[in-house]
Motif scaffolding. Structure first.
Motif, short mmCIF file in Angstrom:
data_model
loop_
_atom_site.label_atom_id
_atom_site.label_comp_id
_atom_site.label_asym_id
_atom_site.label_seq_id
_atom_site.Cartn_x
_atom_site.Cartn_y
_atom_site.Cartn_z
N PHE A 190 0.86 -1.19 0.00
CA PHE A 190 0.00 0.00 0.00
C PHE A 190 0.89 1.23 0.00
O PHE A 190 1.63 1.49 0.94
CB PHE A 190 -0.90 0.01 1.23
N ASP A 191 0.82 1.99 -1.08
CA ASP A 191 1.64 3.19 -1.22
C ASP A 191 0.82 4.46 -1.10
O ASP A 191 1.26 5.54 -1.51
CB ASP A 191 2.40 3.18 -2.55
N GLY A 192 -0.36 4.34 -0.50
CA GLY A 192 -1.22 5.50 -0.38
C GLY A 192 -2.30 5.54 -1.44
O GLY A 192 -3.14 6.44 -1.44
N GLY A 193 -2.30 4.54 -2.34
CA GLY A 193 -3.29 4.49 -3.41
C GLY A 193 -4.31 3.39 -3.20
O GLY A 193 -5.27 3.55 -2.45
N THR A 194 -4.07 2.26 -3.85
CA THR A 194 -5.03 1.16 -3.79
C THR A 194 -4.40 -0.08 -3.19
O THR A 194 -3.18 -0.16 -2.99
CB THR A 194 -5.55 0.84 -5.20
N LEU A 195 -5.24 -1.08 -2.94
CA LEU A 195 -4.82 -2.38 -2.48
C LEU A 195 -5.15 -3.42 -3.53
O LEU A 195 -6.06 -3.22 -4.35
CB LEU A 195 -5.51 -2.75 -1.17
N SER A 196 -4.44 -4.54 -3.51
CA SER A 196 -4.79 -5.65 -4.39
C SER A 196 -6.14 -6.23 -3.99
O SER A 196 -6.65 -5.97 -2.89
CB SER A 196 -3.71 -6.74 -4.31
N ASP A 197 -6.73 -7.02 -4.86
CA ASP A 197 -8.02 -7.63 -4.56
C ASP A 197 -7.94 -8.51 -3.32
O ASP A 197 -8.85 -8.50 -2.48
CB ASP A 197 -8.51 -8.45 -5.76
N ASP A 198 -6.86 -9.29 -3.20
CA ASP A 198 -6.70 -10.15 -2.03
C ASP A 198 -6.62 -9.33 -0.74
O ASP A 198 -7.21 -9.69 0.29
CB ASP A 198 -5.46 -11.02 -2.16
N ALA A 199 -5.89 -8.22 -0.81
CA ALA A 199 -5.74 -7.37 0.37
C ALA A 199 -7.07 -6.70 0.73
O ALA A 199 -7.41 -6.56 1.91
CB ALA A 199 -4.67 -6.33 0.14
N LEU A 200 -7.81 -6.28 -0.28
CA LEU A 200 -9.12 -5.68 -0.03
C LEU A 200 -10.06 -6.68 0.64
O LEU A 200 -10.83 -6.33 1.53
CB LEU A 200 -9.73 -5.17 -1.33
N GLN A 201 -9.98 -7.93 0.22
CA GLN A 201 -10.81 -8.96 0.84
C GLN A 201 -10.41 -9.16 2.30
O GLN A 201 -11.26 -9.33 3.17
CB GLN A 201 -10.69 -10.26 0.06
N ALA A 202 -9.10 -9.13 2.56
CA ALA A 202 -8.63 -9.26 3.95
C ALA A 202 -9.11 -8.08 4.78
O ALA A 202 -9.51 -8.24 5.95
CB ALA A 202 -7.11 -9.35 3.98
N LEU A 203 -9.09 -6.88 4.20
CA LEU A 203 -9.58 -5.69 4.89
C LEU A 203 -11.06 -5.83 5.23
O LEU A 203 -11.49 -5.53 6.34
CB LEU A 203 -9.34 -4.45 4.05
N GLN A 204 -11.84 -6.31 4.27
CA GLN A 204 -13.28 -6.44 4.48
C GLN A 204 -13.62 -7.54 5.48
O GLN A 204 -14.67 -7.49 6.13
CB GLN A 204 -13.99 -6.73 3.14
N ARG A 205 -12.73 -8.52 5.64
CA ARG A 205 -12.96 -9.59 6.61
C ARG A 205 -12.57 -9.18 8.03
O ARG A 205 -12.97 -9.82 9.00
CB ARG A 205 -12.17 -10.84 6.24
N ALA A 206 -11.76 -8.16 8.15
CA ALA A 206 -11.15 -7.82 9.44
C ALA A 206 -12.18 -7.31 10.44
O ALA A 206 -12.98 -6.43 10.14
CB ALA A 206 -10.06 -6.77 9.25
N SER A 207 -12.13 -7.86 11.64
CA SER A 207 -12.96 -7.33 12.72
C SER A 207 -12.30 -6.10 13.33
O SER A 207 -12.99 -5.20 13.82
CB SER A 207 -13.17 -8.40 13.80
N HIS A 208 -10.98 -6.05 13.27
CA HIS A 208 -10.22 -4.96 13.87
C HIS A 208 -9.28 -4.35 12.83
O HIS A 208 -8.49 -5.08 12.21
CB HIS A 208 -9.42 -5.45 15.07
N VAL A 209 -9.37 -3.05 12.65
CA VAL A 209 -8.55 -2.32 11.68
C VAL A 209 -7.75 -1.27 12.43
O VAL A 209 -8.31 -0.47 13.20
CB VAL A 209 -9.41 -1.65 10.60
N VAL A 210 -6.44 -1.26 12.22
CA VAL A 210 -5.54 -0.32 12.89
C VAL A 210 -4.77 0.46 11.85
O VAL A 210 -4.32 -0.11 10.85
CB VAL A 210 -4.54 -1.06 13.81
N SER A 211 -4.58 1.75 12.08
CA SER A 211 -3.73 2.56 11.20
C SER A 211 -2.64 3.24 12.00
O SER A 211 -2.91 3.93 12.99
CB SER A 211 -4.54 3.62 10.46
#
Length: 345
Positions: free
Chosen positions: A93-114
């Protein structure tokens, strides 16, 4: 004839209602609120974690999550492809987009940290992606790593989570404050909770005064640090541990902002002096954990040079987090005992 004990209780209630007509109503409403909070604030299951920014702090967060939840999948972003860090899968992630696999992992996540700081334009690079990804029923908890710079200058006074945010307009601290609000709003729209972690100066292996003292020598290193204004700091492992601990707090957690700072604000020169003692005279015993002197107890010569001291009592008292390194003494001792300044989590 009614029981005399019951009669006394009824009489007591009647007296109370006459003497304090508003007090009983407030007490009832308070009890109802607490019962509702208790019903909603059970532990939040940690099912999958997504970390934006798997750098110095993010890698430690991933390691802390894996220690607490060995079976929980963890995905973290880096700017370039690399091998897994602290047991976390890598997404570029360079500040733009994520790969499809990474987006799926993001959508599955119960906890998101930045842990990613504002970009050159002082905006948050993660929130646009999070919004474009759309809502997810899996999301239960957002965590944003901010800084205590949002408080600005408090003239050496202690600051708590309720203290006024005085960061000057246009500063990085003011930008952080705005981003905190945006993360809370994103969580509200998502229907989950947001926890903001205002971190003091982060130090630890690979980010300490050990190299400075080794390169310049004790006297020159202490002199180069200058000034006697106390600085609040936190060991990176305590920041990561606190975040991992707060992931388990309930959905209706009362506190959504946490100061993350150890017990002992101290001038940079004082820490350099202690680092020199630990390096060249053997690591001394750590001082007892406890609060540093209050501002009023400091020498008069220090007044006017102090900016703020960050109080982290809420994290200890309400979240129940016990610091591994409650002062710089124990943190420096651990770094030196481990052989210097290696950065491995």
């Amino acid at each position: 004839e009614p029981d005399r004990q019951s009669g006394r209780s009824d009489g007591a209630r009647r007296v109370a209602s006459v003497a304090c007509p508003g007090r009983c109503e407030r007490l009832v409403m308070r009890c109802v609120s607490l019962l509702a909070l208790a019903a909603l604030s059970g532990p939040t299951p940690v099912r999958e974690v997504f970390i934006f920014g798997l750098g110095y702090t993010g890698a430690r967060i991933a390691a802390a999550v894996r220690r607490a939840h060995p079976q929980v999948p963890v995905t973290g972003t880096t700017r370039a492809a690399r091998s897994p860090v602290a047991g976390a899968d890598i997404a570029v992630f360079d500040g733009g987009t994520l790969s499809d696999d990474a987006l799926q992992a993001l959508q599955r996540a119960s906890h998101v940290v930045s842990t990613i700081p504002p970009g050159p334009d002082l905006s948050d690079p993660v929130l646009p992606l999070l919004r474009s990804a759309g809502p997810s029923e899996a999301h239960a908890w957002f965590g944003y790593v901010s800084t205590t710079s949002v408080y600005g200058d408090h003239g050496g006074a202690w600051v708590t989570e309720e203290s006024e945010a005085r960061a000057p307009a246009g500063s990085a601290g003011a930008a952080r404050l705005l981003i905190e609000q945006e993360w809370r709003e994103a969580a509200r729209q998502q229907g989950c909770v947001a926890h903001v972690f205002r971190a003091a100066g982060i130090y630890g292996p690979g980010r300490s005064l050990v190299p400075l003292v080794q390169q310049l020598g004790p006297v020159a290193a202490v002199a180069s640090c200058g000034g006697d204004a106390p600085v609040s700091r936190v060991h990176v492992d305590d920041l990561a541990g606190a975040i991992a601990a707060c992931m388990r707090l309930g959905q209706a957690s009362v506190c959504e902002v946490w100061n993350v700072a150890d017990h002992w604000p101290a001038p940079r020169a004082e820490v350099a002096r202690y680092t020199a003692l630990a390096l060249f005279r053997g690591a001394p015993r750590s001082l007892p954990a406890g609060r540093a002197p209050r501002p009023g107890l400091q020498r008069a010569s220090r007044r006017g040079k102090e900016r703020k001291r960050v109080c982290g009592d809420r994290l200890r008292e309400r979240a129940g987090y016990a610091f591994r390194y409650p002062s710089y003494h124990s943190g420096v001792d651990a770094i030196v005992a481990a052989g210097g300044d290696a950065r491995a989590p």
